[in-house]
Motif scaffolding. Structure first.
Motif, short mmCIF file in Angstrom:
data_model
loop_
_atom_site.label_atom_id
_atom_site.label_comp_id
_atom_site.label_asym_id
_atom_site.label_seq_id
_atom_site.Cartn_x
_atom_site.Cartn_y
_atom_site.Cartn_z
N LEU A 141 0.83 -1.20 0.00
CA LEU A 141 0.00 0.00 0.00
C LEU A 141 0.87 1.25 0.00
O LEU A 141 0.59 2.19 -0.74
N GLN A 142 1.93 1.25 0.79
CA GLN A 142 2.80 2.42 0.80
C GLN A 142 3.43 2.65 -0.57
O GLN A 142 3.47 3.78 -1.07
N ALA A 143 3.89 1.61 -1.22
CA ALA A 143 4.47 1.73 -2.56
C ALA A 143 3.43 2.23 -3.56
O ALA A 143 3.71 3.08 -4.42
N HIS A 144 2.22 1.73 -3.46
CA HIS A 144 1.13 2.14 -4.33
C HIS A 144 0.82 3.63 -4.14
O HIS A 144 0.65 4.38 -5.11
N LEU A 145 0.74 4.05 -2.89
CA LEU A 145 0.47 5.46 -2.60
C LEU A 145 1.62 6.37 -3.09
O LEU A 145 1.38 7.43 -3.64
N ASN A 146 2.85 5.90 -2.91
CA ASN A 146 4.00 6.66 -3.40
C ASN A 146 3.95 6.82 -4.92
O ASN A 146 4.19 7.90 -5.46
N ALA A 147 3.65 5.73 -5.61
CA ALA A 147 3.59 5.77 -7.08
C ALA A 147 2.47 6.68 -7.57
O ALA A 147 2.60 7.31 -8.63
N ALA A 148 1.40 6.77 -6.79
CA ALA A 148 0.27 7.63 -7.16
C ALA A 148 0.52 9.10 -6.78
O ALA A 148 -0.30 9.95 -7.07
N GLY A 149 1.65 9.35 -6.12
CA GLY A 149 1.97 10.71 -5.72
C GLY A 149 1.18 11.21 -4.53
O GLY A 149 1.01 12.40 -4.34
N ALA A 150 0.67 10.30 -3.71
CA ALA A 150 -0.12 10.67 -2.53
C ALA A 150 0.80 11.07 -1.38
O ALA A 150 1.32 10.22 -0.68
N ARG A 151 1.05 12.34 -1.26
CA ARG A 151 1.93 12.83 -0.19
C ARG A 151 1.30 13.99 0.52
O ARG A 151 0.56 14.72 0.08
#
Length: 151
Positions: A141-151
Motif C-alpha cells: 500500500l505504501q508503494a502504491h500510494l508513493n507511485a500515485a503521488g499521494a503525499r
C-alpha cells in the motif's frame, strides 16, 4: 474462545494523506495491484466482493467481503466476512504528523476444513502467516500510494 477463533489487530503507519489511504483501502477491486497476497478479487455487486488470498502457506482462502460501513468523514469502514473465514473486519484511518495511521481489527472464525482441523497445533503458524500477509500489505500500500503521488 474456540481454538479456530482469531482476533487480529494491526496498525499501519503510512506516509500519505488520510483521503488517499481511505480511498485505496475501500477500493477492494484494486487490492491485487498492490497487495501481493490478494491473488484475485471478483465483484459481486456494489457492496460485495470475493477475494482469494494466499500468503506463505500452501493454501488459499476464499473470503466474501460485504460492506457494512464506509464513512470517509470519520475514516471508518467495516465489512462482514464469510466463506473460509466468518466474522468481521473493521478499520479506521486517522491523521497523524507525517501521514496516516490505519488501525485494523479482525475477529474471525476459521471455517475452512483444513484450518479447523489444524488450528489446535498450527495456530502459531497461522498467526505468523497472517502477520506476514499484513506486513506485505502495508508495504504494498505504501508503494502504491508513493507511485500515485499521494503525499
Amino acid at each position: 474462545m474456540r481454538v479456530n477463533t482469531y482476533r487480529f489487530r494491526d496498525t499501519w503507519l503510512l506516509s500519505a494523506p488520510v483521503p488517499a489511504v481511505f480511498d485505496a483501502v475501500v477500493d477492494v477491486a484494486g487490492y491485487p495491484r498492490w497487495w501481493p497476497d490478494v491473488r484475485e478479487v471478483s465483484r459481486l455487486d456494489d457492496d460485495t466482493a470475493v477475494l482469494v488470498c494466499r500468503a506463505a502457506l500452501p493454501y488459499a482462502l476464499t473470503i466474501r467481503m460485504r460492506r457494512a460501513e464506509e464513512d470517509p468523514r470519520t475514516g471508518r469502514m467495516r465489512v462482514h466476512l464469510s466463506g473460509d473465514l466468518e466474522g468481521s473486519l473493521a478499520a479506521v484511518v486517522l491523521g497523524q504528523p507525517g501521514g496516516t495511521r490505519l488501525e485494523i481489527t479482525q475477529q474471525v472464525l476459521a471455517t475452512k476444513p483444513l484450518l479447523r482441523t489444524l488450528s489446535p497445533l498450527a495456530r502459531p503458524v497461522f498467526r505468523a502467516n497472517h502477520a506476514l500477509m499484513m506486513r506485505r500489505g502495508r508495504r504494498g500500500l505504501q508503494a502504491h500510494l508513493n507511485a500515485a503521488g499521494a503525499r
